[in-house]
Design a protein around this motif. Structure first.
Motif, PDB file in Angstrom:
ATOM      1  N   ALA A 305      -8.555   1.794 -11.828  1.00  0.00           N
ATOM      2  CA  ALA A 305      -7.840   2.928 -12.434  1.00  0.00           C
ATOM      3  C   ALA A 305      -8.597   3.415 -13.657  1.00  0.00           C
ATOM      4  N   SER A 306      -8.577   4.723 -13.846  1.00  0.00           N
ATOM      5  CA  SER A 306      -9.232   5.345 -15.001  1.00  0.00           C
ATOM      6  C   SER A 306      -8.457   6.586 -15.395  1.00  0.00           C
ATOM      7  N   ASN A 307      -8.383   6.847 -16.702  1.00  0.00           N
ATOM      8  CA  ASN A 307      -7.743   8.076 -17.175  1.00  0.00           C
ATOM      9  C   ASN A 307      -8.658   9.285 -17.007  1.00  0.00           C
ATOM     10  N   PHE A 308      -9.914   9.037 -16.620  1.00  0.00           N
ATOM     11  CA  PHE A 308     -10.883  10.110 -16.448  1.00  0.00           C
ATOM     12  C   PHE A 308     -11.354  10.147 -14.997  1.00  0.00           C
ATOM     13  N   ASP A 309     -11.697  11.331 -14.506  1.00  0.00           N
ATOM     14  CA  ASP A 309     -12.292  11.458 -13.187  1.00  0.00           C
ATOM     15  C   ASP A 309     -13.666  12.087 -13.318  1.00  0.00           C
ATOM     16  N   ASP A 310     -14.349  12.295 -12.181  1.00  0.00           N
ATOM     17  CA  ASP A 310     -15.716  12.803 -12.243  1.00  0.00           C
ATOM     18  C   ASP A 310     -15.781  14.269 -12.669  1.00  0.00           C
ATOM     19  N   ALA A 311     -14.625  14.943 -12.755  1.00  0.00           N
ATOM     20  CA  ALA A 311     -14.612  16.323 -13.236  1.00  0.00           C
ATOM     21  C   ALA A 311     -14.599  16.374 -14.765  1.00  0.00           C
ATOM     22  N   ARG A 312     -14.107  15.319 -15.410  1.00  0.00           N
ATOM     23  CA  ARG A 312     -13.993  15.306 -16.875  1.00  0.00           C
ATOM     24  C   ARG A 312     -14.948  14.332 -17.539  1.00  0.00           C
ATOM     25  N   MET A 313     -15.675  13.562 -16.735  1.00  0.00           N
ATOM     26  CA  MET A 313     -16.577  12.561 -17.298  1.00  0.00           C
ATOM     27  C   MET A 313     -17.720  12.341 -16.318  1.00  0.00           C
ATOM     28  N   GLU A 314     -18.932  12.260 -16.838  1.00  0.00           N
ATOM     29  CA  GLU A 314     -20.088  12.003 -15.974  1.00  0.00           C
ATOM     30  C   GLU A 314     -20.014  10.575 -15.467  1.00  0.00           C
ATOM     31  N   MET A 315     -20.036  10.420 -14.133  1.00  0.00           N
ATOM     32  CA  MET A 315     -19.915   9.101 -13.529  1.00  0.00           C
ATOM     33  C   MET A 315     -21.139   8.792 -12.672  1.00  0.00           C
ATOM     34  N   ASP A 316     -21.385   7.506 -12.473  1.00  0.00           N
ATOM     35  CA  ASP A 316     -22.500   7.051 -11.664  1.00  0.00           C
ATOM     36  C   ASP A 316     -22.266   7.415 -10.197  1.00  0.00           C
ATOM     37  N   GLU A 317     -23.237   8.100  -9.592  1.00  0.00           N
ATOM     38  CA  GLU A 317     -23.070   8.575  -8.219  1.00  0.00           C
ATOM     39  C   GLU A 317     -22.901   7.416  -7.239  1.00  0.00           C
ATOM     40  N   ALA A 318     -23.674   6.359  -7.414  1.00  0.00           N
ATOM     41  CA  ALA A 318     -23.564   5.207  -6.511  1.00  0.00           C
ATOM     42  C   ALA A 318     -22.183   4.574  -6.596  1.00  0.00           C
ATOM     43  N   MET A 319     -21.618   4.530  -7.801  1.00  0.00           N
ATOM     44  CA  MET A 319     -20.282   3.962  -7.967  1.00  0.00           C
ATOM     45  C   MET A 319     -19.242   4.825  -7.264  1.00  0.00           C
ATOM     46  N   LEU A 320     -19.349   6.140  -7.407  1.00  0.00           N
ATOM     47  CA  LEU A 320     -18.380   7.033  -6.768  1.00  0.00           C
ATOM     48  C   LEU A 320     -18.418   6.896  -5.249  1.00  0.00           C
ATOM     49  N   ARG A 321     -19.606   6.694  -4.687  1.00  0.00           N
ATOM     50  CA  ARG A 321     -19.720   6.592  -3.226  1.00  0.00           C
ATOM     51  C   ARG A 321     -19.058   5.345  -2.685  1.00  0.00           C
ATOM     52  N   ARG A 322     -18.833   4.351  -3.537  1.00  0.00           N
ATOM     53  CA  ARG A 322     -18.228   3.106  -3.053  1.00  0.00           C
ATOM     54  C   ARG A 322     -16.734   3.264  -2.744  1.00  0.00           C
ATOM     55  N   PHE A 323     -16.126   4.368  -3.166  1.00  0.00           N
ATOM     56  CA  PHE A 323     -14.679   4.510  -3.016  1.00  0.00           C
ATOM     57  C   PHE A 323     -14.348   5.487  -1.891  1.00  0.00           C
ATOM     58  N   ALA A 324     -13.877   4.920  -0.795  1.00  0.00           N
ATOM     59  CA  ALA A 324     -13.500   5.750   0.351  1.00  0.00           C
ATOM     60  C   ALA A 324     -12.192   6.475   0.088  1.00  0.00           C
ATOM     61  N   VAL A 325     -11.365   5.921  -0.789  1.00  0.00           N
ATOM     62  CA  VAL A 325     -10.054   6.515  -1.087  1.00  0.00           C
ATOM     63  C   VAL A 325      -9.975   6.823  -2.576  1.00  0.00           C
ATOM     64  N   LYS A 326      -9.728   8.080  -2.900  1.00  0.00           N
ATOM     65  CA  LYS A 326      -9.535   8.490  -4.295  1.00  0.00           C
ATOM     66  C   LYS A 326      -8.187   9.183  -4.393  1.00  0.00           C
ATOM     67  N   ILE A 327      -7.322   8.679  -5.267  1.00  0.00           N
ATOM     68  CA  ILE A 327      -5.993   9.265  -5.462  1.00  0.00           C
ATOM     69  C   ILE A 327      -5.908   9.749  -6.897  1.00  0.00           C
ATOM     70  N   ASN A 328      -5.733  11.059  -7.054  1.00  0.00           N
ATOM     71  CA  ASN A 328      -5.682  11.657  -8.385  1.00  0.00           C
ATOM     72  C   ASN A 328      -4.233  11.913  -8.781  1.00  0.00           C
ATOM     73  N   PHE A 329      -3.774  11.226  -9.803  1.00  0.00           N
ATOM     74  CA  PHE A 329      -2.412  11.406 -10.301  1.00  0.00           C
ATOM     75  C   PHE A 329      -2.343  12.666 -11.159  1.00  0.00           C
ATOM     76  N   ARG A 330      -1.191  13.238 -11.252  1.00  0.00           N
ATOM     77  CA  ARG A 330      -0.988  14.453 -12.039  1.00  0.00           C
ATOM     78  C   ARG A 330       0.275  14.297 -12.874  1.00  0.00           C
ATOM     79  N   LEU A 331       0.465  15.242 -13.788  1.00  0.00           N
ATOM     80  CA  LEU A 331       1.693  15.267 -14.579  1.00  0.00           C
ATOM     81  C   LEU A 331       2.820  15.862 -13.742  1.00  0.00           C
ATOM     82  N   PRO A 332       4.056  15.427 -13.955  1.00  0.00           N
ATOM     83  CA  PRO A 332       5.170  15.933 -13.143  1.00  0.00           C
ATOM     84  C   PRO A 332       5.468  17.404 -13.427  1.00  0.00           C
TER      85      PRO A 332
END
Length: 616
Positions: A305-332
């Protein structure tokens, strides 16, 4: 939730110790953000002490800056300033501290403490050596605390998926994930045999941590939970050993979920450090996520879990590829906030809530952009107010709880005897308000229609210690705000309304420093409009990505020109409201606070829209 990340600085050759500037002003750290391109290095000295020290040096400066902060503030600074803005830093090593001894000096007190410590060591040397051997033996080669992460059995986990109020899109994603985990054979028939690593991202307080527990409980499998920040202990290889230890513990369970919370520090791009071990923890996690040991760990599911995603923070490409499932939570949204408020209030004794005088639609409307956790905080604060005042929770109590939770304590005594300051604050805040409703008045809308469109909640001349303000305008927000150029310019005029009102009544040389926060917001918004969105140019490009002093100078000139134009327009508009501002000022000074209903009732008494337009 401290995040001790092993990021990196570029070492320098220091033959003569440069001068050191000591400070305890946290603002010095936040000033690094706009100057991070000038940063030569940033180190963290004594991160586990009561007063960690941030040590940094700019490339164009001869001095080293040392900012000493309380440990209670350390975690927030790391998360909200350094990690959020991708500012690299590292733990100060012994070699650096030995060459720059003045970094750890606290003037005369430091020498006294060192002398006392030396005497203590001399008296207790043998005992300390024995304790050291015991601690090393207990560690068994695994630095840090994460090796002690315990396995939580599913029957010990609380709550269920039903506690995730609303959020049907999130529930659908989780249901699909559950089906994938339960039917591994079906996915193997489609040649999908990699582990279902799961990444949860989204704002704080939206339920990411709870979801990992809900999932483990529903699948009836144990959970191992650890914090991404807790993986690093300052020892080389500590994070890698801790990860492997957790993985072995999970493999021993057969089927198990490993949940890493606050893991954003592990997602930052690798290869930025000069030390070969800087990326050890991330590399180890990559190999484990990739299922290199898939036979022994086939039943292990990684959820991070992270409060940041790849749209708001530069992330390692190899790390992102390891996740087949990404669930983005939002405010209600508004309906979900209403349902959340109803659920939180329903958990209280029925004698504590005055349901007949409770307008949850109104409360849901004013609490836009609050997370479920913050909404629960508002309800809990309402209970405290109700207990303190021996009353029931109703709309008014919830409103005051919302105000207390978001703004903080307000105080009249601070400004009670400061009549001139209160008068200035009243004029300033009324300037904001009239520029907020100015477009609606110029459209010729009736006062009732203007009131309906206005986001005003209240105008106050009470002081707020939390934000250092002597008054404020409280307004509600919007769930979705896809603004146009015209709407963004109107926001700027509303921000300029306060300083324009001061100039109207006190002259250009009578403007106070109270407009600092408004001007900072205007600058940030104009920077976005001119440089990021290119709103005033036919060339739709992001000027921020262009390098060179010439482009920067032109960008500054554009921002200055547009700021001058919008402020002049604001000042012209505010001059027309001089009479109603003066009239409302007297009532506001008398009552300290005016609610939305009171403000618009007073405007009606002045003759409504026609009278205000004639004045304008």
């Amino acid at each position: 939730m401290a995040i001790v990340a092993a990021l990196v600085y570029r070492p320098i050759s220091l033959h003569v110790s440069p001068p050191v500037v000591q400070s305890q002003d946290i603002a010095e750290i936040t000033k690094i953000v706009p100057n991070k391109d000038r940063l030569e290095y940033l180190l963290l000295a004594k991160p586990l002490s009561e007063f960690p020290r941030y040590v940094f040096k700019y490339k164009d400066a001869a001095t080293i800056h040392v900012v000493k902060v309380p440990s209670t503030s350390h975690a927030n600074i790391e998360r909200e300033v350094l990690l959020k803005n991708a500012i690299p830093y590292a733990i100060a090593g012994d070699d650096y501290l030995s060459k720059n001894k003045q970094v750890l000096q606290d003037e005369q007190a430091q020498s006294g403490m060192l002398a006392e410590a030396g005497a203590f060591l001399a008296r207790n040397a043998i005992g300390l050596i024995l304790i050291g051997f015991v601690l090393v033996g207990m560690r068994k080669g695994i630095p840090g605390m994460t090796h002690s992460a315990s396995v939580i059995k599913p029957d010990s986990l609380k709550g269920s998926m039903d506690d995730l109020i609303g959020m049907e899109d999130i529930k659908k994603e989780v249901a699909h994930l559950e089906e994938m985990i339960r039917n591994r054979d079906l996915y193997k028939s489609h040649n999908i045999d990699k582990p279902f690593n799961v990444m949860l991202t989204g704002p704080a307080g939206t339920g990411k941590t709870k979801l990992a527990g809900y999932l483990a409980k529903k699948l009836n499998i144990p959970l191992i939970q650890a914090s991404g920040s807790g993986l690093e202990s300052g020892f080389v290889g500590g994070g890698s050993k801790a990860l492997n230890a957790m993985y072995k513990k999970a493999c021993a369970q057969g089927r198990c979920i490993i949940f890493l919370d606050e893991a954003q520090s592990l997602f930052m791009p690798r290869g930025r450090g000069d030390k070969k071990w800087d990326d050890d923890t991330a590399n180890t996690l990559l190999s484990l996520l990739d299922g290199v040991k898939s036979e022994e760990g086939a039943g292990v599911i990684w959820v991070v879990a992270s409060n940041f995603d790849d749209a708001r923070m530069e992330m390692d490409e190899a790390m992102l590829r390891r996740f087949a499932v990404k669930i983005n939570f939002r405010l209600p949204n508004k309906s979900e906030r209403r349902e959340l408020l109803h659920v939180f209030l329903s958990r209280k004794d029925e004698r504590c809530v005055d349901w007949t005088n409770l307008n949850l639609n109104y409360v849901a409307d004013i609490t836009a952009n609050l997370s479920p956790a913050l909404l629960e905080t508002v309800v809990d604060r309402a209970s405290m107010i109700a207990i303190d005042e021996n009353c029931l929770i109703d709309t008014d109590v919830l409103f005051r709880a919302f105000e207390r939770s978001t703004i903080g304590l307000t105080d009249r005594a601070t400004t009670a005897e400061l009549h001139k300051q209160r008068e200035r604050v009243a004029l300033h805040e009324l300037g904001h308000f009239f520029m907020q409703i100015d477009p609606y008045l110029r459209q010729g809308l009736a006062i009732e229609a203007v009131k309906e469109k206005s986001h005003l909640l209240k105008i106050s001349t009470e002081s707020v210690s939390k934000i250092g303000a002597l008054g404020y305008v409280l307004s509600s927000g919007e769930d979705v705000n896809l603004q146009t150029l015209e709407e963004m310019e109107q926001d700027i005029k509303q921000l300029y309304g306060g300083v324009a009102a001061e100039e109207l009544f006190y002259g250009a040389r009578g403007i106070s420093v109270g407009s600092q926060n408004d001007i900072q917001k205007v600058t940030a918004k104009l920077d976005l409009m001119v440089n990021r969105l290119s709103m005033y140019s036919r060339s739709k490009i992001d000027y921020k990505q262009l390098k060179g002093d010439a482009s920067n100078d032109e960008a500054v000139r554009q921002v200055e020109a547009k700021a001058d134009e919008l402020y002049t327009s604001t000042l012209d508009a505010i001059r027309g409201y001089r009479y109603p501002i003066e009239a409302l000022k007297e009532t506001l000074l008398e009552r300290y606070v005016l609610s939305k209903d009171e403000v618009f009732d007073l405007l009606k008494d002045m003759g409504g829209t026609d009278a205000l337009l004639q004045a304008a």
